[in-house]
Design a protein around this motif. Structure first.
Motif, short mmCIF file in Angstrom:
data_model
loop_
_atom_site.label_atom_id
_atom_site.label_comp_id
_atom_site.label_asym_id
_atom_site.label_seq_id
_atom_site.Cartn_x
_atom_site.Cartn_y
_atom_site.Cartn_z
N ASP D 4 -1.65 -15.06 5.62
CA ASP D 4 -0.98 -14.04 4.90
C ASP D 4 -2.20 -13.54 4.43
O ASP D 4 -3.04 -13.98 3.26
CB ASP D 4 -0.25 -14.69 3.64
CG ASP D 4 0.14 -13.81 2.62
OD1 ASP D 4 0.15 -12.39 2.86
OD2 ASP D 4 0.70 -14.10 1.48
N ILE D 6 -2.28 -11.34 2.06
CA ILE D 6 -2.44 -11.09 0.25
C ILE D 6 -2.85 -12.46 -0.36
O ILE D 6 -3.61 -12.60 -1.31
CB ILE D 6 -1.10 -10.85 -0.13
CG1 ILE D 6 -0.61 -9.69 0.65
CG2 ILE D 6 -1.08 -10.48 -1.60
CD1 ILE D 6 -1.26 -8.48 0.71
N GLU E 25 0.48 -7.20 -4.64
CA GLU E 25 1.71 -6.91 -4.31
C GLU E 25 2.55 -6.02 -5.20
O GLU E 25 2.54 -6.16 -6.10
CB GLU E 25 2.60 -8.11 -3.95
CG GLU E 25 1.98 -9.17 -2.98
CD GLU E 25 3.04 -10.05 -2.58
OE1 GLU E 25 3.98 -10.23 -1.61
OE2 GLU E 25 3.09 -11.05 -3.70
N SER E 139 3.08 -1.76 6.10
CA SER E 139 3.29 -2.79 4.78
C SER E 139 2.21 -2.94 3.96
O SER E 139 2.42 -3.62 2.96
CB SER E 139 3.84 -3.98 5.57
OG SER E 139 3.03 -4.62 6.23
N GLY E 140 1.14 -2.61 4.21
CA GLY E 140 0.01 -2.63 3.21
C GLY E 140 -1.33 -1.83 3.32
O GLY E 140 -1.39 -1.15 4.34
N ILE E 160 -3.87 -5.23 0.33
CA ILE E 160 -2.59 -5.16 -0.66
C ILE E 160 -1.43 -5.06 0.04
O ILE E 160 -1.37 -4.38 1.05
CB ILE E 160 -2.93 -4.27 -1.92
CG1 ILE E 160 -3.15 -2.80 -1.50
CG2 ILE E 160 -4.08 -4.59 -2.69
CD1 ILE E 160 -3.19 -1.73 -2.32
N ARG E 161 -0.30 -5.53 -0.75
CA ARG E 161 0.80 -5.46 0.18
C ARG E 161 1.88 -4.28 -0.56
O ARG E 161 1.88 -4.54 -1.85
CB ARG E 161 1.70 -6.82 0.47
CG ARG E 161 2.82 -6.53 1.35
CD ARG E 161 3.59 -7.63 1.21
NE ARG E 161 2.88 -8.88 1.95
CZ ARG E 161 2.69 -10.24 1.53
NH1 ARG E 161 3.42 -10.66 0.59
NH2 ARG E 161 2.00 -11.03 2.19
N CYS E 162 2.57 -3.52 -0.05
CA CYS E 162 3.33 -2.64 -0.92
C CYS E 162 4.57 -2.43 0.12
O CYS E 162 4.79 -2.42 1.38
CB CYS E 162 2.84 -1.36 -0.80
SG CYS E 162 0.99 -1.21 -0.89
N ARG E 163 5.75 -2.20 -0.47
CA ARG E 163 7.03 -1.82 0.06
C ARG E 163 7.16 -0.62 0.52
O ARG E 163 7.89 -0.11 1.65
CB ARG E 163 8.36 -2.38 -0.85
CG ARG E 163 8.45 -3.71 -1.18
CD ARG E 163 9.42 -3.94 -2.30
NE ARG E 163 10.89 -3.36 -2.10
CZ ARG E 163 11.59 -3.01 -3.06
NH1 ARG E 163 11.41 -3.39 -4.22
NH2 ARG E 163 12.92 -2.75 -2.59
#
Lengths: 252, 252, 252, 252, 252, 252, 252, 252
Positions: D4, D6, E25, E139-140, E160-163
């Motif tokens: 993962d 993150i 996130e 997604s990131g 980094i993860r983002c919607r």
């Protein structure tokens, strides 16, 4: 025969490295491959001494390649005509006492003369510092690759030992400045205004040992002693190189 | 006598200007002062033709000054040993068929030979473009000062006329690229991998007229015809310069 | 004893030159001193083969020194934990299966391992081109000093011969690109998006011989085969270096 | 397991941040990651003190990577042979009393020793200024990211507190200069000429506390006290680092 | 009280690090701190979503600071007057339907609005690459410090993860280009000629999801869809930011 | 309505030009848009005086954007808490007496406050020199575009007249240096070491008129009077700006 | 007729070279092609003297092209209105005693006037040094191409001889500095603060012979004698150029 | 009278700003201040049309200042002799049909002619883009300050409207390239080889409207239509500028 790339590489490394090891100690190191340094080195080496010429640029010849304002011609006055002849440089009389020559021919003939006299060349090599030990005599140079200096890399230098050193680095008088800064002498007066006639005779007078083990010649001599500038007239340069050679040969 | 700065200035300007005016038209222009260009220019000029060598740098000698990886030595194989001898370049046998020489001696001796053969040098000069008129033949070069180009100044060039032009600009094959871009030919294949043996023989084969009025020699020949690289072995360079000279002399 | 500067200089030159001459031919040349190259070189050298690691920078370690965004930490997943242990790199579990380590420790321990295994290092050295001869096999590298390249000096390279070459140059896949450009293969797909999980497994799969004589490992493997990016997680790097070593050892 | 991205990011940030917060106060800050700084840091940290090493470059090792003139070898004389052995650095005798070692091995082994002794490294970090409060003692350093300084961005620094500070920044003696400029002392004499023998013994003598809270070691010691240069001989560097450590341990 | 430098340092590190860990996130990442990005971020964050704005420069505000040709004024047409009012930006009518405002006020008021709405800012941060996994959705983001990129340091990024991600990077449409290059879509048409009227309406139409997870707004929208340029009129920028916010809020 | 590009251009030019002409004479010119300059300008302008803020960068905010070491947070101590509240800057207590705030919020709120108080901003504007006439009072500034200065173009400046001038240019104390160099005073002591506590109180004491017509505030005050450095703690900056405003308002 | 490229080249070389040779000696050399130099040169040349104007840039006009802050307008006060009229420069009264003109018209009309008066121009030419011989009089200039200087090439200059030399090089007072550095005088006081009224009258008073053979005019006069700055008002420049001409004509 | 700095500043701003506002709409915009642009602008403006000349450099004159290879002379052939006479440029016959003139005189006389004809100049101004609206006609230019572009600042441009636009930007044909890239036409063939005779006649033939609203003249005409190069012969330039003027006057 079939050419082998690896033999080529080995031939180059092997040949050069033996020379490099051999020249860690030499009789005379000339710093600067302009006209005065070339003349000086040729005249000492032809007497059988071990002479190395250290030049920071890739090419030998210094400020002579470009003539005056990129017009590739130089002028030599009658006093130095005999050196033009000695080094086989074609020349023609422009007006009484003034001879013109091609700058590129002058460079290649002087370099050829130095090579044939036995001078060994170390190009792309800068002098970073000087070696002065307890006897207060300049006895060596601290050298490095010029591209290392140009790229600002943090890489240590090596040291070579010499009985005599000639500062033929031109206006900047690099070696004299290193010595002056760290040893407090010689006093460096800086170059005067343009005054060719005065400069041409002074440059020979100023060619001398300015610190134990250190001679200056060419424009470095005028820069140390406060002599005048001269422009693209090279008789004084040749005569200064000759004078340095004569004085050094007396001490060797 | 008393030296006069203004006479020095006038001597340089006057001498150079007559040459410059005279060389606005010449028999052969060699572009690039590396080993193949020097050999080619010397061999043509010694037959009495008017030859000019155009070099963008301040110094003549191209990529030969630095030897291999800044170790100032070159290798020449047995096929070209006779040219080392012809140009009086000291050499020693490293292993059977491989001769080493000092790069700085090689440059100064080749330049001296070209000078003595009557070649005129134009250093600090770039070629900006080519002259091709209605007859579809390369008949001239568009030149400028290199420092003008380096500083990005907007200054017009001048044009010179030549019966033959030799592209001896090395890997870049500058003149061939100008011609190719504007005239649609020759097709430029680009340089191959390192393969010294193959490259050394190919470079002579690839030395030829690739466009009416344009010969290529040295690495420019391999770059145009897709030959291989060779590294710091210079026999092929010398032989290619010789071959270009022979072919051009047949046409003059 | 009294220290002699000239003996110091000679010791360095002499020691290095013997090594340089000796490594003109080697079993395996690893290009790039990052984690995969270090692991690969150590594992081959410890079997007694002659291995040289060529790195363009002054320091060894590649992109691992800076961790992630200058925070000098790296992450290794459980699959590669055994290699952390093998190379004695301290680590602690952050969350199940994720181990953190200090980037500077990882570099110094991997370099130490390679040194102790007998790898010889050539830093400040760039690869300019490749050697492919008539058998269509990559059999050597054309190298030069990095400061020569950085200053744009016109200095010829030298050539070394190797039985196998590993491209461990990271994202740029430098050697694979040289070969691809001149020989028409391998096809280079370019790196994909960030997708750590997929990338970590793919990098091992993509570690293989992509041209006769040329292996790719680390990010160069993903760059050639179109694998994904992974960021500062280094398990795949270690495993890829190990895989390249295993495959090469089978062929030697 | 599935990787993962993150979690990887969080592991790195979290691990580093705890260290960074913890090291806002430390026992000893060593500035400069060359040989004397590494030796000094290792010897203090192994006694259980909290030691941080601050290095402006991405890599640790300072001027040792490049050996002499890019030939990656160093020389160590017999007096310091025991430190080569202590740090497990392979060496061979070149002539009586002169040992050669590989520069890259020396760097990686010294760094490994410091890591294993518990030294914490802060690379890519510059010191902008010093903290001296009313007690007239150097009690902290003002630090910033090196890339911030290199790009000329206007970004404020942070401050760390230390009981003792070691200036191991080499010729520039950066910390001693900051203190000297703002507090009027110590007087900085500047480095002398090359004289390896004298320099090697002087560097140990000059290793001392030059301002309350500030020790100098390595070439910074010679630069402050007017000692000589020494070139790529590293025994004095190792001994100076050892001496600084001994003196500091007496005060802690 | 007495100020303690170390507490200051710890306060800054601790406060920021918790935020950084928290924002690994987030719901929506806005890339680019110009007018459309600021409006978009403010309108989403005020609904309670976790929004981060990533800006490569030190300052927020993008191309709005300089007005037109360094005259710090902007123009907004009547359609967007309500947004000037909403963000409390002083304006005056120049001619019917054309309102002028001060560029510096516009920047500071929009930034203040975003801050008050809860947007978290990450300045000096560049996006190096994108994260797209097996579901084919953006997604990131792969981020790094801008000074690392500017100095060419080899340092790994973090992820980094983002919607949802908004490309508000202006003419360059940086994120859309990364996605397009690696995933083959969206097709990027490039910006058209200056045609303010057409551009202002088109920019709102072109504000949309162009790849799963990626919205474009502001000039990036016109650059992707081939819309026209508009110059220093900012109504369309504001309305585009608003439109992106509305569309994203419908999906969250 | 249809947008007309030319009306947009005219609106911007016309609006700005009226302002520029109007501000050729002003009550107070603040040089430097960092925290102390912003606070000072806001507090004077809100009393109805004509205040211009001159900033060389494109953006307003100075060194506050980057927080400490690029972590965008600042610290303010309890003495200045009331100013955080006055300017509506969110803050939280880290430990007793230490408040953290977001640097970007601080910039945007202070700028907004200055804008709303009526300050006129001149960004991308450098001060080249000062105007002091026969009365020995600083009565104006010589300004130019920053990009003109950055590109080294030879373009004349213009002059503005002011009743009072505030040097809020930080460590460099640019205006005080101009005055000192040409008028022989004030004496500029230079900044001391880091000592936050001492610096924070001194900066308010040092905020004063140092030459007729010239006030210094913020770090410029400490630089002129030899105060200490403080790092990313901004209470003193705010209080210094306030103090300068109070003193100036007494004279106006 | 058919155009021949070679005739074009020869025409340019031939025409220019004759001029260059002729101007190795001249009556008056004006250094600097700004307003005072142009006025001065025109007024001397129209009396029949041989005048050369030396300018380092490609274009003539100096700092006048850009007006004030890139707004291409200049102001001239009533005292110099007669010179605007003499040189046919359109002007309009802005307020009583203040006339505005277009900077580009002013440059082209002054240059045209100088050309028509017989001034010869040497653009792209720098002065490297001065010629002072035993009589202690400035009697010549050492010149080079500006692109040679800009590229740092090592190329020798040429020398020209002049009866009088005018330093019209503006704030830098280049020639006066060369003379001062090498001959110990004149003493150079440096420019004062902005004070247009005082500066405008002082510049005429300061226009004088400051060393045998050397006159200063324009801002160089104020820089030598410690006069004030004036900004984009040019009456004093014109009157200073006129005054230098009058004084020189009295000596010729 | 007493000079007031503020009145000077206001005079310049006020005078220029009125012009700038007025020229937001003009009849003809000429881009590029070289010989063809100057001739064209003068001939149109003298008929009473509103003409603006936009030049990116500080000085007007383009590539004519430097003559050929920095020898400030130009050649004009007999066909254009009448234009030399019309613009009062001194010339002398070098050989039948070839006239030489001084480049600096040519620039100043052509600029003077344009000024006197009523042309308004906008120097230091770049064209960033073009305005083409729904009617498919080039109707305006997007301009910015050149120093903004040179420093890479992110500052929006302004737009001006013109009935006709002339691309006189030389070899680069800047405006034609903008239009071609965004509108798909005109097709730009690129410049041919040097062939002065053919080029001189072709440049007049190629001077035409190449896109609705866009004329090309001078070397831009040859660059668009694939004409040849010509070097420092300027008759064709003058005639091309004249031809563009004639054609445009027919449409106005």
């Amino acid at each position: 025969m079939t050419l082998d790339e690896i033999t080529i590489s080995r031939a180059i490394i092997s040949d050069y490295m033996h020379t490099l090891l051999e020249y860690m100690e030499m009789d005379v190191a000339i710093v600067g491959g302009g006209p005065s340094g070339l003349v000086c080195s040729a005249l000492i080496a032809e007497k059988g001494y071990k002479v190395g010429l250290i030049e920071k640029k890739l090419s030998i010849g210094g400020g002579m390649w470009g003539g005056g304002m990129m017009f590739p011609r130089i002028v030599v006055q009658s006093e130095a005509k005999r050196l033009l002849e000695r080094f086989n440089i074609t020349h023609s009389e422009f007006s009484p006492g003034y001879y013109t020559a091609r700058s590129i021919e002058a460079v290649s003939k002087l370099t050829t003369a130095a090579v044939d006299a036995g001078v060994e060349f170390f190009n792309l090599t800068t002098v970073e510092d000087v070696m002065v030990k307890g006897d207060g005599r300049l006895s060596g140079l601290v050298i490095n690759w010029q591209p290392v200096e140009a790229t600002g890399l943090h890489v240590d230098p090596l040291t070579i030992r010499c009985r005599m050193i000639v500062d033929a680095t031109g206006h900047d008088a690099v070696i004299a400045h290193y010595v002056s800064k760290k040893m407090g002498k010689p006093d460096i007066k800086g170059e005067g205004t343009m005054w060719a006639d005065n400069a041409e005779s002074a440059v020979v007078t100023h060619t001398k040992e300015v610190f134990p083990g250190l001679f200056v010649c060419g424009m470095a001599a005028n820069a140390v002693s406060g002599g005048h500038r001269m422009g693209p007239v090279f008789g004084g340069m040749f005569l200064s190189g000759e004078s340095a050679a004569v004085q050094i040969l007396q001490q060797l």
